[in-house]
Design a protein around this motif. Structure first.
Motif, PDB file in Angstrom:
ATOM      1  N   HIS A  15      46.279  82.907  64.684  1.00 22.32           N
ATOM      2  CA  HIS A  15      47.577  83.377  64.193  1.00 22.32           C
ATOM      3  C   HIS A  15      48.588  83.336  65.331  1.00 22.32           C
ATOM      4  N   TYR A  62      47.162  74.652  57.259  1.00 24.75           N
ATOM      5  CA  TYR A  62      47.406  75.953  57.893  1.00 24.75           C
ATOM      6  C   TYR A  62      46.291  76.307  58.860  1.00 24.75           C
ATOM      7  N   ASP A  63      45.025  76.241  58.391  1.00 27.39           N
ATOM      8  CA  ASP A  63      43.897  76.547  59.260  1.00 27.39           C
ATOM      9  C   ASP A  63      43.642  75.432  60.266  1.00 27.39           C
ATOM     10  N   GLU A 119      45.028  87.740  59.674  1.00 23.83           N
ATOM     11  CA  GLU A 119      46.204  87.913  58.829  1.00 23.83           C
ATOM     12  C   GLU A 119      46.606  89.375  58.682  1.00 23.83           C
ATOM     13  N   LEU A 140      44.193  81.375  50.040  1.00 25.61           N
ATOM     14  CA  LEU A 140      43.914  80.196  50.856  1.00 25.61           C
ATOM     15  C   LEU A 140      42.885  79.241  50.248  1.00 25.61           C
ATOM     16  N   THR A 165      54.950  83.136  51.485  1.00 22.78           N
ATOM     17  CA  THR A 165      54.530  83.182  52.886  1.00 22.78           C
ATOM     18  C   THR A 165      53.243  83.972  53.070  1.00 22.78           C
ATOM     19  N   ARG A 187      53.800  78.349  52.697  1.00 25.05           N
ATOM     20  CA  ARG A 187      52.421  77.877  52.732  1.00 25.05           C
ATOM     21  C   ARG A 187      52.167  76.725  51.758  1.00 25.05           C
ATOM     22  N   ALA A 245      50.664  78.259  62.703  1.00 20.54           N
ATOM     23  CA  ALA A 245      51.990  78.148  62.086  1.00 20.54           C
ATOM     24  C   ALA A 245      52.708  79.480  62.150  1.00 20.54           C
TER      25      ALA A 245
END
Length: 791
Positions: A522, A588-589, A488, A725, A755, A605, A599
């Motif tokens: 990512h 997401y993960d 990230e 997260l 986001t 998110r 994504a």
């Protein structure tokens, strides 16, 4: 290996694929269809038919132990969760090896209790690997995971417990010890707790022990009671070491050299031990700590020992508990009459039992030992971490193409070095040398760069570091990104790209092949940038992409034989297992790590529908609430908001959030609100400690009206998205409940546009992240107001 067998293997291997080589050199390996497809592509890549290859596969991240599992280190025991890359542990032979990687904490994993026949207990993830022998006739050890071994207990009528080999003695340098180990062992066994006197009832034994102590440089003073004798100078040393009135084995003695540890054990057994006619050694004590230390001492010398608790009685009356350490070991005693009875154990292995142990948080480590094994638990049980086919690939390349120049890069130099040791070990193995003629050169053999006799080269490199010397014919980048936090970080992604274009890429020779093998984290990771470049520039290099999503999708690779919805490797992770992973990780993960489709960076998110809204009457009893403040002390309309919420976590891990406060004011008004809220709620308070905020926290600490209320400062050590997260994942699973109030609509609106990429208004999300950190973590510098209140 017999010459006839060597010739047979050599002839067969000339026609075999890479997958067959892996099976020969790694007999425990169990192949799935996708391994065979992968090896076909790797062969084409190695032979130059494919110049640019990317391979994406979901992580095998389940090989973990419960976070509190003790791991023996040269300095004692550490919890596995406290280990970091660079820490030293031991491999199964007792040699020191280094931790090269440690996973993130995997929450709420299915675990099993693994119990040894000598009484130790390890809690392990269902997919943690064990190298065991199942057949009593054939001494062949294979790798099985915890769940597979447990299932055998249910499915086999004639079940026999798996056998694990005993560990080797810990290899440690000698230490400077104040008291010679044998002398300390004698005193711990038969010494007076309050002095340097030794009591020995058998005259012959006393004469031998006295002579051994005198050989260590201590004068002996006789006593009118012939059973006792004094060791001059010992009492002063015992007092200085804190042993008088507190018998125990100091930590430094448990991590001395093998000779020092053996001398200590011999002193204990010579005085307070018993060796049976059958050779079993027994040390008995009413001191539980001392008995545990003796057991650890035996384990550290490479032998198994049982600790049995019983009743100590006198004339039939219970006096106290007693603790018996039982083991077999040659030379466990120095005293002649006991030493003559000591024997080598007939059974060197240990039996393992497996039973379900519910759910727990787990973590795994990777070490640089050639075997990929390390010792765990107080009894130092050998266990295994994962084996990667990519480590067999360089060995295979150098065997088939001896003049190849290979660069292997990973996210750290330590991990790359671990791969280098593994490849080098394969080349030195008897099996490999029966297949290939390639041999290591003696001219250069450093772990970071070594040569073959045919002028082949292997270079290990950390992503971001320099690459000096030769270029490469085969360049391999294996997992350039360490974790979500790095993925990230735009800074980290930029540095990886700069390293790839300016350092790695420039080292290739004419016609070189490049392989990127990674799990996607990512959209803008290294693979993402290469793919984007290929898409946007018709003249750019063309890459072959081999992707294996955990669950097959409608659009799939031509060589993927699955139908839509089918798991990649059902024997390893079936539909149920993957559904659990998906619910634990969050969408997401899951899409990034397991489906290889990260994504877009700008996507929202959090969805409104994930949250359950309840009334205060629906809250369960017994919740422990905390309040967190994300400060932004300015009244300017363009400034961030100060935000605060109260949060609690229920027994079923559901998160409860209530009473959100959001304001934009100068410090005096914010301070007043914090004070009034704290006095009304009387719960733990956390404040983000960054920049000038420390001064504001100190201001609160000086407020005597807050005496008795605990305040903690938390320093953010991750970016906003990474901090959020853990609770966002719980929200997606329906495990976040909001207590009804006027604040909820603003909070949900903020969630919808969040986001994690530097949003203008994310203060409420930040304060939820901070509050969850307070509950879920023990990090953060304690700033209790106790300096005023005495707490």
């Amino acid at each position: 290996m017999p010459e006839k067998l060597k010739a047979q293997i050599n002839q067969e291997m000339s026609q075999r694929e890479l997958i067959e080589f892996v099976k020969y050199t790694f007999p425990e390996y169990q192949a799935n269809w996708h391994h065979k497809v992968l090896c076909r592509y790797l062969e084409r890549w190695a032979n130059g038919e494919i110049k640019r290859l990317m391979v994406f596969m979901p992580p095998r991240h389940g090989k973990a132990l419960e976070v509190n599992t003790p791991i023996p280190t040269p300095d004692g025991y550490k919890r596995i969760v406290d280990l970091v890359p660079g820490d030293k542990v031991f491999d199964e032979t007792g040699a020191i090896c280094a931790v090269v990687a440690r996973s993130e904490i995997f929450t709420s994993r299915t675990v099993y209790r693994v119990t040894t026949d000598d009484g130790d207990s390890i809690v392990a993830d269902s997919e943690h690997d064990w190298v065991v022998r199942l057949c009593r006739k054939h001494k062949k050890y294979r790798v099985y995971n915890t769940q597979e071994l447990y299932q055998r207990t249910l499915n086999m009528k004639d079940y026999r417990k798996p056998l694990v080999q005993r560990q080797g003695a810990l290899e440690l340098p000698p230490k400077r010890l104040n008291i010679p180990p044998y002398v300390l062992g004698v005193w711990l066994g038969d010494g007076r707790t309050t002095s340097g006197f030794i009591t020995s009832g058998v005259h012959e034994d006393q004469e031998f022990i006295r002579s051994e102590i005198q050989r260590s440089g201590y004068p002996i003073r006789s006593h009118k009671d012939r059973k006792n004798f004094g060791v001059l100078g010992l009492q002063k040393q015992l007092r200085a070491m804190g042993l008088l009135g507190n018998k125990h084995i100091p930590a430094e003695y448990l991590r001395g050299s093998k000779e020092q540890r053996l001398s200590l054990l011999q002193g204990l057994i010579d005085t307070d031990g018993y060796v049976s006619p059958t050779g079993q050694v027994e040390f008995t004590s009413v001191n539980h700590n001392l008995a545990q230390c003796v057991r650890q001492l035996v384990n550290s010398l490479g032998y198994k020992a049982s600790l049995i608790t019983g009743d100590a009685t006198l004339y039939g009356r219970f006096i106290s508990l007693k603790y018996r350490v039982l083991f077999y070991m040659p030379d466990a005693a120095r005293l002649p009459r006991k030493k003559s009875l000591c024997i080598h154990p007939q059974r060197e292995h240990r039996f393992l039992d497996f039973e379900p142990a519910g759910m727990a948080d787990t973590v795994c480590i990777q070490v640089d030992s050639p075997s990929q094994m390390f010792l765990c638990g107080e009894s130092m049980l050998p266990t295994h971490n994962s084996e990667l086919v990519s480590r067999r690939l360089p060995a295979w390349i150098l065997g088939r193409l001896p003049k190849s120049q290979v660069i292997m890069a990973s996210y750290s130099q330590g991990l790359a070095n671990a791969m280098s040791r593994k490849v080098r070990g394969i080349l030195q193995s008897e099996t490999y040398q029966a297949i290939f003629k390639t041999r290591l050169s003696q001219e250069r053999s450093a772990v970071e760069e070594w040569l073959t006799e045919d002028e082949g080269v292997f270079k290990a490199a950390g992503v971001g570091g320099g690459i000096t010397g030769h270029g490469f014919t085969h360049g391999i980048i294996d997992d350039p990104i360490k974790n979500r936090e790095e993925a990230e970080s735009k800074t980290v992604r930029e540095s990886i790209w700069d390293w790839y274009t300016s350092t790695f890429y420039t080292r290739q020779q004419k016609g070189a092949s490049i392989l990127i093998n990674m799990t996607r984290w990512h959209e803008d990771d290294l693979a993402g940038r290469v793919i984007k470049q290929q898409t946007q520039d018709a003249n750019s290099e063309k890459w072959t992409i081999l992707s294996f999503p955990a669950i097959c999708e409608a659009e799939k690779h031509p060589d993927d034989p699955r139908i839509e919805g089918e798991p990649l490797w059902p024997d390893f992770k079936n539909e149920f297992d993957l559904a659990h992973v998906r619910s634990t990780l969050g969408i997401y993960d899951w899409t990034a790590l397991f489906q290889q489709k990260p994504a877009p960076a700008g996507g929202a998110r959090i969805q409104r529908g994930w949250f359950n809204i309840i009334s205060s009457n629906e809250l369960p009893d017994g919740l422990q609430w905390v309040r967190f403040w994300d400060l932004a002390v300015s009244a300017r309309k363009t400034a961030d908001f100060t935000a605060s919420c109260a949060l609690a976590v229920g027994r079923d891990s559901t998160i409860y959030i209530k009473d959100m406060i959001r304001m934009r004011d100068e410090w005096p008004k914010v301070r007043k609100t914090i004070t009034q809220t704290a006095l009304n709620e009387r719960i733990h308070v956390g404040i983000e400690e960054a920049g000038q905020m420390k001064g504001f926290i100190d201001d609160l600490l000086d407020d005597r009206t807050l005496a008795g209320i605990s305040i903690k400062g938390f320093r953010p050590d991750q970016d906003k998205l990474t901090r959020s997260l853990p609770w966002i994942t719980r929200a997606e699973a329906g495990k976040v409940k909001l207590v009804r109030g006027t604040w909820i609509n603003d909070f949900l609106n903020e969630c919808q546009v969040f986001t994690g990429a530097g949003d203008a208004n994310d203060d409420q999300i930040d304060c939820v992240s901070g509050a969850y950190q307070m509950v879920a973590s023990s990090t953060g510098r304690s700033l209790s107001v106790g300096r005023l209140s005495g707490l």
